[in-house]
Design a protein around this motif. Structure first.
Motif, PDB file in Angstrom:
ATOM      1  N   TYR A   1     -39.942   8.821   4.019  1.00  0.00           N
ATOM      2  CA  TYR A   1     -39.915   7.391   2.933  1.00  0.00           C
ATOM      3  C   TYR A   1     -39.997   8.726   1.951  1.00  0.00           C
ATOM      4  N   SER A   2     -39.127   8.210   0.727  1.00  0.00           N
ATOM      5  CA  SER A   2     -39.756   8.625  -0.173  1.00  0.00           C
ATOM      6  C   SER A   2     -40.043   8.165  -1.585  1.00  0.00           C
ATOM      7  N   PHE A   3     -40.670   8.341  -2.420  1.00  0.00           N
ATOM      8  CA  PHE A   3     -41.221   7.256  -3.505  1.00  0.00           C
ATOM      9  C   PHE A   3     -41.528   7.698  -4.935  1.00  0.00           C
ATOM     10  N   GLY A   4     -40.227   8.698  -4.813  1.00  0.00           N
ATOM     11  CA  GLY A   4     -40.039   9.674  -6.431  1.00  0.00           C
ATOM     12  C   GLY A   4     -40.822  10.707  -6.063  1.00  0.00           C
ATOM     13  N   ILE A   5     -40.833  11.529  -7.202  1.00  0.00           N
ATOM     14  CA  ILE A   5     -40.412  13.425  -7.585  1.00  0.00           C
ATOM     15  C   ILE A   5     -42.573  13.352  -7.967  1.00  0.00           C
ATOM     16  N   GLU A   6     -43.260  11.577  -8.300  1.00  0.00           N
ATOM     17  CA  GLU A   6     -44.519  12.049  -8.165  1.00  0.00           C
ATOM     18  C   GLU A   6     -45.282  12.682  -7.020  1.00  0.00           C
ATOM     19  N   PRO A   7     -46.609  12.487  -7.361  1.00  0.00           N
ATOM     20  CA  PRO A   7     -47.314  13.249  -6.078  1.00  0.00           C
ATOM     21  C   PRO A   7     -48.309  11.888  -5.499  1.00  0.00           C
TER      22      PRO A   7
ATOM     23  N   VAL B   1     -47.948  16.150  -2.174  1.00  0.00           N
ATOM     24  CA  VAL B   1     -47.509  16.562  -3.108  1.00  0.00           C
ATOM     25  C   VAL B   1     -45.942  15.959  -3.777  1.00  0.00           C
ATOM     26  N   ASP B   2     -45.112  16.395  -2.884  1.00  0.00           N
ATOM     27  CA  ASP B   2     -43.953  16.177  -2.960  1.00  0.00           C
ATOM     28  C   ASP B   2     -43.374  14.307  -3.134  1.00  0.00           C
ATOM     29  N   GLY B   3     -44.658  13.275  -2.708  1.00  0.00           N
ATOM     30  CA  GLY B   3     -44.202  12.274  -2.993  1.00  0.00           C
ATOM     31  C   GLY B   3     -43.285  11.472  -1.750  1.00  0.00           C
ATOM     32  N   GLN B   4     -43.658  12.262  -0.721  1.00  0.00           N
ATOM     33  CA  GLN B   4     -43.268  11.912   0.318  1.00  0.00           C
ATOM     34  C   GLN B   4     -43.801  10.920   1.609  1.00  0.00           C
TER      35      GLN B   4
ATOM     36  N   ASN C   1     -43.602  19.902  -0.228  1.00  0.00           N
ATOM     37  CA  ASN C   1     -45.181  20.226  -0.447  1.00  0.00           C
ATOM     38  C   ASN C   1     -46.812  20.217  -0.281  1.00  0.00           C
ATOM     39  N   THR C   2     -46.661  20.277  -0.519  1.00  0.00           N
ATOM     40  CA  THR C   2     -48.812  19.702   0.570  1.00  0.00           C
ATOM     41  C   THR C   2     -48.849  19.076   0.710  1.00  0.00           C
TER      42      THR C   2
END
Lengths: 150, 372
Positions: free
Chosen positions: B5-11, B350-353, B327-328
Motif C-alpha cells: 500500500y502506498s501512502f504517497g512519496i513521503e517516507p 522511506v519509499d512511503g509504502q 527505498n530503505t
C-alpha cells in the motif's frame, strides 16, 4: 571596512572539547600491539611464499594503538605483500581468509587508497574487487563504521 | 505476492496497527499522525491527529486499551484516547527531556510506556490516578548517547534498549505504584527501578533496533556495522554476533522462537535462524527480482541504449529496484500472530509504502523454506 578592535580569538576555541557530555570511546589496552612482524613477512616474500606472507601480515593489526608511525609501517608492509601477488593468485588468496581476515584486508585496502602512490591504486583495486565478492558490501560498511582503524 | 500500500512519496516515519489490524496510525515525515481505516482492499484516511510541533518519531497503539501514544522531535509525548464522539483527544505527557524523543513503546500490560530520547535517557511514564496525569521517571545511567530503540520483556518490567553508544542494554523499569514485584527471570532477580540488568557491546555500529523473543529469554539486535547479535539469557547470557555481507539492517523482530526477520538498507526483509549459539542466514524474503521477466529488446533499442546511456546489459528496466520496497525499510512489525508464531508481518519504509507479508505464501514462494 571597519576593523574589529577587540580580540576574536574566541572563534578558534573548540567548544566540543569542553562539553561534559562528549562521547569518548572506551580505551582498550593496546600498548602491546606491535603490528605485523616485519622480519617474518619479508623473509616469506623473499622465499616466494606470498600466501604465507599474507597470513603473516594480517596478524597483530595495530588497531588500538595511537602510534601513527606504527600504523603507517603496518600499512606499508601490507602494500608490499599485496603488490607481490600475481593477478591470477589474488582470488585464491582472498578465499583462504576467514571472515575477520576479509574485513581486516578491506580496512587495509581503504587505508591504502587514502595515500596513493605510483602503482598502489591499481593493485589495491584488483584486491578490492576480490575482497568485495568475498565479504560483500557488509565488509565495506564495517570499514566505514569502525571506531578503531588499522 | 505481498500486499503493498502506498501512502504517497513521503517516507513513512513510523506506523502502528490497532488490535484487529483494521486501522493503522502512521506519520509521513511530518508533525501529524494519520489514522487510516482498511476497507475494500484500500486504506482510507479517517482522522488526522495534529498536536506535535515537530516531526513525529514514534507511534504505538495499545491493542487492549485502544490508546495511541505518540512522541516527536518536539520533546513531547501525547497519549490519545478515543472519545464517545469518535474523536481522538490528546493528553500531554511531560517527559522532562531536553532533546528529541526517538521512539515509544507501550508495555505489555499497557499500564506504562517507555520513551527513548536523544537526551541520553529513557522516560518511563505511568498514569497517576490522584492527580489525573502521566508521570515520567527517568533511566539515565550509564547511557552515554542517544537511545534509538526499545522493546519490553513480556513480564512488563524489563526493558531492552539500543543506543548510539554502540551498546544494547536491559534495564528494570519496575514502577511500584502500578504493579507487583516481579519474580526472578534469567536476566536477574533484583529489579529496582533503573537497575542495569545487562549490557552488551554490539561491535562498531549504532544499534538500530532491538527485540525480545516471545518468552523474553533471548534478545536480538542489529547494528549499523551490518551485524546481527543475539543473547541467550537462558544459556548464561551467551552472546552471538554475525557480521553479514549485506547493507545494515534498521529493524529486526522475532517471528518464531528461533527465527528472526530483519530488514533495512537493502530494501528487502531477510530471514535468519538462531539455534545453539549460531545465527544462520536462511533467505531473502522478496522474490520480485525473479519474477521480472526480461522482454525482448529490439536491436535498434539495444544500440540506442548503448549510445545514450552506455547500457551494456539486457536489463530493460533500470529505474526500479528488484524488490517491493523501493527505498530503505525503516520499521518491521508483527501484523498477525505473535512473536512466537507470526503469520503476517508488515514493513514500512522511506519509499512511503506499507507492505504486509504473509508467512504462508512466502513459504510456498521459496521452495523448501520453512519459517519455524
Amino acid at each position: 571596512m571597519s576593523k574589529n578592535v577587540s580580540s576574536d580569538r574566541f572563534r578558534k576555541v573548540d567548544v566540543d572539547e569542553y562539553d561534559e557530555n562528549k562521547f569518548v570511546d572506551e580505551e582498550e589496552g593496546g600498548e602491546n600491539q606491535q603490528g605485523p612482524d616485519e622480519g617474518e613477512v619479508d623473509s616469506l616474500i623473499r622465499q616466494g611464499n606470498v600466501m604465507g606472507a599474507l597470513q603473516a601480515v594480517l596478524k597483530n593489526p595495530p588497531m588500538n594503538t595511537k602510534n601513527q608511525a606504527l600504523k603507517d609501517r603496518a600499512e606499508g608492509l601490507v602494500l608490499k605483500v599485496l603488490s607481490s601477488f600475481k593477478s591470477g593468485d589474488i582470488e585464491k588468496a582472498v578465499q583462504s581468509l576467514d571472515k575477520n581476515g576479509v574485513d581486516l584486508l578491506m580496512k587495509y585496502i581503504y587505508k591504502g587508497f587514502e595515500q596513493p602512490t605510483e602503482n598502489s591504486s591499481a593493485v589495491l583495486l584488483q584486491w578490492h574487487e576480490k575482497a568485495l565478492s568475498a565479504g560483500g558490501v557488509g565488509s565495506i560498511v564495517r570499514v566505514l563504521t569502525a571506531r578503531k582503524t588499522v | 505476492m505481498p500486499d503493498n500500500y502506498s501512502f504517497g512519496i513521503e517516507p513513512v516515519s513510523c506506523h502502528a496497527f490497532n488490535k484487529d489490524r483494521t486501522q493503522v496510525a502512521l506519520s509521513l515525515n511530518d508533525s501529524e499522525v494519520q489514522i487510516h481505516k482498511f476497507a475494500a482492499g484500500k486504506w482510507a484516511l479517517t482522522d488526522t491527529l495534529a498536536e506535535h510541533g515537530q516531526r513525529v518519531t514514534g507511534i504505538d497503539w495499545a491493542p487492549n486499551s485502544n490508546r495511541i501514544v505518540t512522541c516527536g522531535a518536539d520533546r513531547n509525548a501525547y497519549v490519545w484516547t478515543k472519545q464517545s464522539d469518535n474523536k481522538w483527544k490528546p493528553t500531554l505527557v511531560v517527559l522532562r527531556i531536553n532533546r528529541a524523543a526517538t521512539s515509544v513503546r507501550w508495555s505489555p500490560q499497557e499500564n506504562k510506556f517507555a520513551v527513548s530520547s536523544g537526551a541520553r535517557m529513557i522516560a518511563i511514564c505511568y498514569f497517576e490516578q490522584e492527580n489525573d496525569w502521566w508521570i515520567s521517571k527517568q533511566i539515565k545511567k550509564p547511557i552515554r548517547s542517544t537511545v534509538t530503540c526499545l522493546d519490553w520483556h513480556p513480564n512488563n518490567v524489563l526493558l531492552a534498549c539500543g543506543s548510539t553508544d554502540f551498546k544494547a542494554r536491559v534495564y528494570s523499569a519496575y514502577i511500584k505504584d502500578v504493579e507487583e514485584k516481579p519474580s526472578a527471570t534469567s536476566w536477574g532477580s533484583k529489579m529496582p527501578f533503573g537497575n542495569l540488568m545487562a549490557e552488551f557491546s554490539s561491535g562498531g555500529g549504532w544499534v538500530h533496533s532491538i527485540s525480545f523473543s516471545a518468552n523474553g529469554e533471548r534478545l536480538a539486535w542489529v547494528g549499523h556495522d551490518s551485524s546481527v547479535c543475539v543473547v541467550d539469557a537462558a544459556n548464561g547470557q551467551q552472546l552471538t554476533t554475525v557480521k553479514t555481507d549485506v547493507l545494515p539492517f534498521m529493524s529486526i523482530t522475532w517471528v518464531t522462537d528461533n527465527s528472526l526477520v530483519a530488514a533495512g538498507f537493502d530494501c528487502c526483509p531477510m530471514l535468519y535462524t538462531y539455534s545453539s549459539g549460531n545465527i544462520n542466514f536462511v533467505s531473502k524474503l522478496d522474490d520480485t527480482a525473479k519474477q521480472q521477466v526480461a522482454g525482448k529488446v529490439s536491436a535498434m533499442a539495444r544500440f540506442k541504449a548503448m549510445d545514450s546511456r552506455a547500457a551494456t546489459d539486457d536489463s530493460a528496466n533500470e529505474t526500479t529496484l528488484g524488490t517491493v520496497h523501493q527505498n530503505t525499510i525503516t520499521q518491521l512489525s508483527i501484523h498477525s500472530g505473535t512473536k512466537s508464531k507470526c503469520t503476517k508481518f508488515a514493513t514500512s519504509g522511506v519509499d512511503g509504502q506499507l507492505v504486509v507479508w504473509d508467512v504462508k505464501s512466502l513459504e510456498s514462494a521459496f521452495a523448501g523454506l520453512r519459517i519455524a
